[in-house]
Write a protein that holds these residues in place. Sequence first.
Motif, PDB file in Angstrom:
ATOM      1  N   ASN A 196      36.906  43.483  44.588  1.00 34.34           N
ATOM      2  CA  ASN A 196      37.213  42.765  45.830  1.00 34.34           C
ATOM      3  C   ASN A 196      38.287  41.725  45.547  1.00 34.34           C
ATOM      4  O   ASN A 196      38.185  40.953  44.581  1.00 34.34           O
ATOM      5  N   VAL A 197      39.309  41.683  46.388  1.00 36.01           N
ATOM      6  CA  VAL A 197      40.456  40.807  46.158  1.00 36.01           C
ATOM      7  C   VAL A 197      40.722  39.960  47.398  1.00 36.01           C
ATOM      8  O   VAL A 197      40.791  40.486  48.512  1.00 36.01           O
ATOM      9  N   THR A 198      40.865  38.666  47.191  1.00 35.65           N
ATOM     10  CA  THR A 198      41.262  37.739  48.252  1.00 35.65           C
ATOM     11  C   THR A 198      42.668  37.238  47.966  1.00 35.65           C
ATOM     12  O   THR A 198      42.981  36.880  46.826  1.00 35.65           O
ATOM     13  N   VAL A 199      43.515  37.197  48.992  1.00 35.87           N
ATOM     14  CA  VAL A 199      44.882  36.698  48.846  1.00 35.87           C
ATOM     15  C   VAL A 199      45.079  35.543  49.821  1.00 35.87           C
ATOM     16  O   VAL A 199      44.788  35.674  51.016  1.00 35.87           O
ATOM     17  N   THR A 200      45.568  34.413  49.314  1.00 37.08           N
ATOM     18  CA  THR A 200      45.837  33.245  50.160  1.00 37.08           C
ATOM     19  C   THR A 200      47.226  32.694  49.841  1.00 37.08           C
ATOM     20  O   THR A 200      47.812  32.992  48.790  1.00 37.08           O
ATOM     21  N   THR A 260      33.136  35.885  39.182  1.00 37.42           N
ATOM     22  CA  THR A 260      32.709  36.891  40.159  1.00 37.42           C
ATOM     23  C   THR A 260      33.775  37.206  41.204  1.00 37.42           C
ATOM     24  O   THR A 260      33.576  38.098  42.033  1.00 37.42           O
ATOM     25  N   GLY A 261      34.874  36.464  41.194  1.00 41.61           N
ATOM     26  CA  GLY A 261      35.893  36.652  42.221  1.00 41.61           C
ATOM     27  C   GLY A 261      35.690  35.769  43.428  1.00 41.61           C
ATOM     28  O   GLY A 261      36.437  35.862  44.406  1.00 41.61           O
ATOM     29  N   GLY A 262      34.691  34.893  43.379  1.00 39.23           N
ATOM     30  CA  GLY A 262      34.478  33.929  44.444  1.00 39.23           C
ATOM     31  C   GLY A 262      35.259  32.655  44.171  1.00 39.23           C
ATOM     32  O   GLY A 262      36.158  32.609  43.319  1.00 39.23           O
ATOM     33  N   ARG A 263      34.903  31.595  44.875  1.00 41.34           N
ATOM     34  CA  ARG A 263      35.629  30.335  44.706  1.00 41.34           C
ATOM     35  C   ARG A 263      34.713  29.144  44.897  1.00 41.34           C
ATOM     36  O   ARG A 263      33.693  29.228  45.588  1.00 41.34           O
ATOM     37  N   LEU A 264      35.117  28.034  44.277  1.00 37.95           N
ATOM     38  CA  LEU A 264      34.450  26.756  44.474  1.00 37.95           C
ATOM     39  C   LEU A 264      35.317  25.893  45.384  1.00 37.95           C
ATOM     40  O   LEU A 264      36.507  25.700  45.118  1.00 37.95           O
ATOM     41  N   PHE A 265      34.715  25.406  46.469  1.00 40.91           N
ATOM     42  CA  PHE A 265      35.389  24.472  47.364  1.00 40.91           C
ATOM     43  C   PHE A 265      34.769  23.097  47.150  1.00 40.91           C
ATOM     44  O   PHE A 265      33.576  22.908  47.385  1.00 40.91           O
ATOM     45  N   THR A 266      35.578  22.154  46.707  1.00 40.16           N
ATOM     46  CA  THR A 266      35.102  20.806  46.435  1.00 40.16           C
ATOM     47  C   THR A 266      35.460  19.887  47.588  1.00 40.16           C
ATOM     48  O   THR A 266      36.621  19.847  48.025  1.00 40.16           O
ATOM     49  N   ILE A 267      34.477  19.169  48.103  1.00 40.65           N
ATOM     50  CA  ILE A 267      34.727  18.226  49.192  1.00 40.65           C
ATOM     51  C   ILE A 267      34.104  16.879  48.836  1.00 40.65           C
ATOM     52  O   ILE A 267      33.139  16.796  48.058  1.00 40.65           O
ATOM     53  N   ASN A 278      48.395  33.453  46.214  1.00 35.47           N
ATOM     54  CA  ASN A 278      47.361  33.341  45.189  1.00 35.47           C
ATOM     55  C   ASN A 278      46.380  34.501  45.307  1.00 35.47           C
ATOM     56  O   ASN A 278      46.038  34.918  46.414  1.00 35.47           O
ATOM     57  N   VAL A 279      45.936  35.005  44.153  1.00 39.24           N
ATOM     58  CA  VAL A 279      45.030  36.149  44.110  1.00 39.24           C
ATOM     59  C   VAL A 279      43.718  35.727  43.470  1.00 39.24           C
ATOM     60  O   VAL A 279      43.709  35.086  42.403  1.00 39.24           O
ATOM     61  N   PHE A 280      42.612  36.096  44.112  1.00 37.23           N
ATOM     62  CA  PHE A 280      41.283  35.810  43.574  1.00 37.23           C
ATOM     63  C   PHE A 280      40.521  37.130  43.457  1.00 37.23           C
ATOM     64  O   PHE A 280      40.370  37.864  44.443  1.00 37.23           O
ATOM     65  N   ALA A 281      40.057  37.423  42.249  1.00 37.13           N
ATOM     66  CA  ALA A 281      39.298  38.656  41.990  1.00 37.13           C
ATOM     67  C   ALA A 281      38.415  38.417  40.776  1.00 37.13           C
ATOM     68  O   ALA A 281      38.637  37.487  39.988  1.00 37.13           O
ATOM     69  N   LYS A 282      37.403  39.263  40.619  1.00 34.87           N
ATOM     70  CA  LYS A 282      36.526  39.112  39.460  1.00 34.87           C
ATOM     71  C   LYS A 282      37.327  39.321  38.179  1.00 34.87           C
ATOM     72  O   LYS A 282      38.322  40.061  38.157  1.00 34.87           O
ATOM     73  N   THR A 283      36.907  38.680  37.130  1.00 37.84           N
ATOM     74  CA  THR A 283      37.681  38.658  35.893  1.00 37.84           C
ATOM     75  C   THR A 283      37.323  39.775  34.925  1.00 37.84           C
ATOM     76  O   THR A 283      37.944  39.896  33.868  1.00 37.84           O
TER      77      THR A 283
END
Length: 360
Positions: free
Chosen positions: A96-100, A288-295, A348-353
């Motif tokens: 699974n790939v996320t592009v931002t 895992t291809g997810g992300r951490l959002f820090t607030i 930017n590309v986010f995917a499992k490593t």
Amino acid sequence: MSRFERRGYGSFRSPERFRFCCVQVLRSMVAALCLFLFVAGAAAQDDDVHIQPRANTDPKKPPDANKVADNTPTPEGGFKVRGKPIRTDVDLVLVNVTVTDDWNRIVTGLEKENFTIMEGSQPQEAKFFASEDAPISLGVIFDMSGSMSDKITRAREAVIEFFKTANPQDEFFMITFADRPELIADFTKSVEDVQGKLVYTIPRGRTALLDAIYMGMNKMKDAHNSKKALLIISDGGDNRSRYTENEIKSMVKEADVQIYAIGIFTPNPSQPEEAAGPALLGDVTEVTGGRLFTINNPNELADVATKIGIELRNQYVLGYRPSNRTRDGRWRKIKVKLLPPKGLPHLNVFAKTGYYAPSQ
């Protein structure tokens, strides 16, 4: 009166004539009975009709070879696929790939030619590609420790906003954790059920974050959808779990579950576990291809939760068969690179490593 009439033959003139007429009457009765049984049987069959499928006219094709795949969106919008359908294969690696962009906006509309996959130092050929909004099995891991007391209202709102992005085919469960994790809502397709259970939770105790992740990963084994994701909402590190950080990191690497996290961290933490919280959640999500959002402001929780929900439904799926066919059970590193069309800004590309190769 004749002697035949006196013996009971009535108006018949001879015994032979009497027997002949009796035989004719019996034949008529038998014929009528058969006709009745035939009609009754036909009427009974009308209540249970079985249609024999048409035989396959081409012996070289399987029975479904003449069917055309239909990727038309369902009326509920549950499954929309652009590109070739993904089929499960023991030798197929799905990513699974996320592009931002640099403003964290989702980029859609890319094609297979815009991606390259590296396994180790070897380029891999993408055999399958899809951009899909597939049904998801979602688990929410919700921090109910005492330090969440002043953030709990906003955190509950974030969960509600996250669920608003759901599709009818999605399923959910929720785990809360403080001194220990607790499954407060098992897999359900009713968002209201999960929200109702969350209302009655009270923040107290310490933070068994790692144990909660472990429970969530185990619960995902009961999921009905192939796409799986966890959302962690927490304000700090771990100070109560039995499982170690290394054990959890190994577990999430083995599972095909994307992990997202919203961290509500204190700018200047006083405790070592609080200081370690961002790095812990960052490592767990990234692999895992997810992300951490820090607030820093709890008021941002709902917006970030909505963004994660939308991101999960706007991902690309790449599938390839590894050139390295060795079944050694070892960790294989993956790197997805982007070849963007001309004119687009930096993406930017986010995917499992990586993934573990089969061992047999």
